[in-house]
Structure formats: C-alpha cells, structure tokens
Design an enzyme around this catalytic site. Structure first.
Site, PDB file in Angstrom:
ATOM      1  N   GLY A   1     -27.610  18.047 -17.333  1.00  0.00           N
ATOM      2  CA  GLY A   1     -28.248  17.268 -16.278  1.00  0.00           C
ATOM      3  C   GLY A   1     -27.473  17.217 -14.980  1.00  0.00           C
TER       4      GLY A   1
ATOM      5  N   PRO B   1     -24.034  22.842  -6.577  1.00  0.00           N
ATOM      6  CA  PRO B   1     -24.491  23.732  -5.495  1.00  0.00           C
ATOM      7  C   PRO B   1     -24.489  25.189  -5.956  1.00  0.00           C
ATOM      8  CG  PRO B   1     -22.781  22.199  -4.721  1.00  0.00           C
ATOM      9  CD  PRO B   1     -22.795  22.128  -6.215  1.00  0.00           C
ATOM     10  N   ILE B   2     -25.563  25.903  -5.663  1.00  0.00           N
ATOM     11  CA  ILE B   2     -25.682  27.295  -6.097  1.00  0.00           C
ATOM     12  C   ILE B   2     -24.746  28.222  -5.318  1.00  0.00           C
ATOM     13  CG2 ILE B   2     -27.591  27.988  -4.554  1.00  0.00           C
ATOM     14  CD1 ILE B   2     -28.829  29.378  -7.114  1.00  0.00           C
ATOM     15  N   LEU B   3     -24.292  27.776  -4.146  1.00  0.00           N
ATOM     16  CA  LEU B   3     -23.356  28.562  -3.337  1.00  0.00           C
ATOM     17  C   LEU B   3     -22.040  27.800  -3.210  1.00  0.00           C
ATOM     18  CD1 LEU B   3     -22.745  30.935  -1.293  1.00  0.00           C
ATOM     19  CD2 LEU B   3     -23.623  29.422   0.482  1.00  0.00           C
ATOM     20  N   GLY B   4     -20.940  28.494  -3.464  1.00  0.00           N
ATOM     21  CA  GLY B   4     -19.622  27.876  -3.324  1.00  0.00           C
ATOM     22  C   GLY B   4     -18.648  28.825  -2.653  1.00  0.00           C
ATOM     23  N   LEU B   5     -17.426  28.350  -2.482  1.00  0.00           N
ATOM     24  CA  LEU B   5     -16.368  29.182  -1.917  1.00  0.00           C
ATOM     25  C   LEU B   5     -15.393  29.573  -3.019  1.00  0.00           C
ATOM     26  CD1 LEU B   5     -15.234  30.173   0.975  1.00  0.00           C
ATOM     27  CD2 LEU B   5     -13.486  28.423   0.578  1.00  0.00           C
ATOM     28  N   GLY B   6     -15.189  30.874  -3.198  1.00  0.00           N
ATOM     29  CA  GLY B   6     -14.170  31.359  -4.124  1.00  0.00           C
ATOM     30  C   GLY B   6     -12.790  31.224  -3.503  1.00  0.00           C
TER      31      GLY B   6
ATOM     32  N   ASP C   1     -14.431  26.978  -6.074  1.00  0.00           N
ATOM     33  CA  ASP C   1     -14.085  27.584  -7.352  1.00  0.00           C
ATOM     34  C   ASP C   1     -12.590  27.883  -7.381  1.00  0.00           C
ATOM     35  OD1 ASP C   1     -15.183  28.995  -9.905  1.00  0.00           O
ATOM     36  OD2 ASP C   1     -13.791  30.423  -8.992  1.00  0.00           O
TER      37      ASP C   1
ATOM     38  N   TYR D   1      -4.551  31.123  -9.917  1.00  0.00           N
ATOM     39  CA  TYR D   1      -4.505  31.487  -8.494  1.00  0.00           C
ATOM     40  C   TYR D   1      -3.290  30.898  -7.773  1.00  0.00           C
ATOM     41  CZ  TYR D   1      -9.486  32.471  -9.448  1.00  0.00           C
ATOM     42  OH  TYR D   1     -10.663  32.919  -9.986  1.00  0.00           O
TER      43      TYR D   1
ATOM     44  N   LYS E   1     -10.041  26.543 -13.935  1.00  0.00           N
ATOM     45  CA  LYS E   1     -10.097  27.375 -15.133  1.00  0.00           C
ATOM     46  C   LYS E   1      -8.780  27.338 -15.910  1.00  0.00           C
ATOM     47  CE  LYS E   1     -12.873  30.580 -12.415  1.00  0.00           C
ATOM     48  NZ  LYS E   1     -12.219  30.412 -11.119  1.00  0.00           N
TER      49      LYS E   1
ATOM     50  N   HIS F   1     -10.967  30.806 -18.692  1.00  0.00           N
ATOM     51  CA  HIS F   1     -10.966  31.884 -17.695  1.00  0.00           C
ATOM     52  C   HIS F   1     -11.311  33.249 -18.318  1.00  0.00           C
ATOM     53  CE1 HIS F   1      -8.969  32.794 -13.551  1.00  0.00           C
ATOM     54  NE2 HIS F   1      -9.985  33.594 -13.770  1.00  0.00           N
TER      55      HIS F   1
END
Length: 323
Positions: A15, A19-24, A56, A61, A90, A123
């Site tokens: 539920g 957002p369908i768009l993000g920043l990697g 993300d 990283y 991750k 990951h």
C-alpha cells in the site's frame, strides 16, 4: 517543476506509494575523494530543488553521509519534510549473515541521518566474505554459502521493527524471485535490475508483476559510463531512440526514461549535472505511441552494461533465464 506532485506515484504491494522517477546515486569506488563527496552532496540538493523526491542509495556507494547532509540541509531550509521524500538503500554482499542485517541497515540510517528508510533492498543475491574488495585468482569476489533466503528473513525483521517501511531485492533472476516468494511472509515490494531497450527483462517483469513485485530500472540510459557495452552499442546513440525523440522534440534520454514510466517501471537515472537533472525530470508532458513503444521493445538483445563477478563458487551465476 518545483514539487513532487508532478511525478507519477506507484503503489507497492503493502500500500505504500513511491515516486516512479528517482535520482540514482551509485558510485563504484571503495573510497571517494572529497571532491566526489561534494559532487553528490550538491547533486542531491539541486535535485530536491528541481522536484526529485526519491533517492536511490546503497551502503556500497560510500556516499550516504554526503546524501544525508544534503537532505538535512533541505529539511532545515523548509524545502522538504522527511515524510515527503523517499529513500532507498541496499544491503551489501558482505552483510548477508542474518545477525548482521539489522546492524547494516542501522549504519545506513546513521550515515543518512534518518530514523527509518522507505525501502531497503538486498543489493545482490550472493554473499561475499567480510572483506568485500578481496578477489580470487580469477578476479572474482570470494563468496560464502550464506543463503539469501536466511537474509530475507532478517530483512523481514527489519521491516517489523519499523526500520524500513518496505523491503525488496535487487539483481534477482526469475528462479531467485520464486525462491524468495516460497518463504516470504512479507513479499518484496520491488526487484531492482538493469533495464533499458537493449535489456527489456520482459520475462522477469512478467513474473515479478504477476506476484505484486514492481521492477526498478537502473542503468536506463545505458550506464555505468554511458559508453559502449560488449557489442560496442551506445544506447543514447541508438537511431530508433533518436527518431522517436525528434518526433516529440525531446532528448534521447527523455525518451528512454519515458519508456520505463509507460511500462510501469520505476526508473532511477543518475546525474550530477543540473541541466541533465532538469531534463531527466521533464518527461511528463508527452506520451510515446504504442507503435513506438513496440519499436523500443524490439531493440532487446539481452545486452548488459553492468557485469558482476559474484564469487568463484558462483561463477556461472545466471542473471536471468532469457535466451
């Protein structure tokens, strides 16, 4: 666009909206120079100002503290509230032992300066030794026999403790997704995989979606270096992509991102360039026709830009079952 209200949201199987768009924010080096940490700090701040609300991240990283500082600054400025942003992180391969998962998540929270994550992913479906950069004689990560099924149970406990709102997987193939579903009491919300017209992953997408799992596309522009893959193909130079872009007076990158949005796939392009961030965010005022979507789908060659050597005992690790 100054707010996330213009970004399409998707609904997870629990539920939760995302957002369908993000920043990697991926980086591939074990250690980053100060200038590289500053770059990601500035990139996150500029992205928030543009309207990005989904970031993300990953322990691997090595930049979560810089991202956390940028988020904290924007919250302090009153640009965003914590509940208005969506943060993914991750679990790296050297923390797959069930008794290490909670600690790894809490470490990411500490670095990010947050009380909870919105989404936490395994990951890769392979475990490595505690020394994640040690390689064997074939240049592969040294693996262990820790089962990702046991790791998943520990992920579920993290969700139950409220450390993360949702949990998911990354780089799992069809068999591995099915293995998780057999033992899961909390289904994965997403499976994050490399995904673009040269690697559409349609069979994997079908299996995931039929079980309520959404795909997230990394490398949607042909990452990691926007260069050639093993066949020398550069996705951003693909003539069919350019042809569709010209038709809509959009860039090739915008077409590649819109392609994913129309497929219902979450997409996380990475850019620290302000103009490119704006460009990547400006994909809501056009629609690719069914014929052109089919044309983009027809480019599939199961070609990867991102290759991973998961351990000598798993050297034949199948990324997916597609021919």
């Amino acid at each position: 666009m100054s707010s996330s209200s213009s970004v399409k949201m998707v609904k997870f199987n629990n539920g939760q909206q995302y957002p369908i768009l993000g920043l990697g924010t991926w980086q591939t080096k074990p250690e980053l120079k100060e200038s590289e940490q500053t770059e990601i700090y500035n990139a996150v701040k500029s992205a928030i100002d543009i309207g990005y609300r989904h970031f993300d991240c990953a322990a691997f990283y090595n930049n979560e503290s810089s991202i956390g500082k940028a988020i904290a600054e924007k919250i302090k400025e009153g640009v965003i509230k914590r509940e208005e942003i969506y943060i993914t992180s991750k679990l790296w391969n050297n923390k797959h032992k069930p008794n290490e998962v909670e600690g790894a998540l809490k470490n990411s929270l500490k670095l990010l300066g947050l009380d909870y994550l919105d989404l936490y992913l395994i990951h890769w479906p392979v475990a490595t030794t505690e020394y994640p950069t040690v390689l064997d004689s074939e240049g592969r990560y040294i693996g262990t026999d820790d089962s990702y099924l046991d790791t998943w149970k520990a992920m579920e406990q993290c969700a139950q403790l409220g450390l993360t709102k949702s949990i998911g997987i990354s780089n799992f193939n069809i068999k591995q997704v099915k293995d998780i579903l057999k033992i899961a009491t909390i289904k994965p919300a997403v499976n994050q995989v490399e995904n673009h017209p040269y690697l559409t992953q349609n069979k994997l997408k079908e299996v995931c979606e039929s079980n309520g799992i959404l795909l997230t596309a990394y490398g949607p522009l042909g990452s990691p270096y926007r260069g050639a893959n093993s066949k020398g193909l550069v996705l951003l130079d693909e003539p069919i992509v350019k042809q569709i872009a010209d038709k809509h007076k959009k860039t090739n990158a915008q077409v590649l991102l819109r392609f994913q949005v129309q497929r219902g796939v979450i997409v996380i392009p990475k850019s620290s360039n302000l103009e490119r961030q704006k460009e990547n965010f400006d994909i809501w005022n056009f629609e690719i026709s069914k014929e052109d979507m089919d044309l983009l789908q027809s480019l599939n060659q199961n070609l990867r830009y991102v290759l991973f050597k998961p351990g000598s005992h798993l050297k034949d690790y199948p990324f997916n079952e597609e021919p």
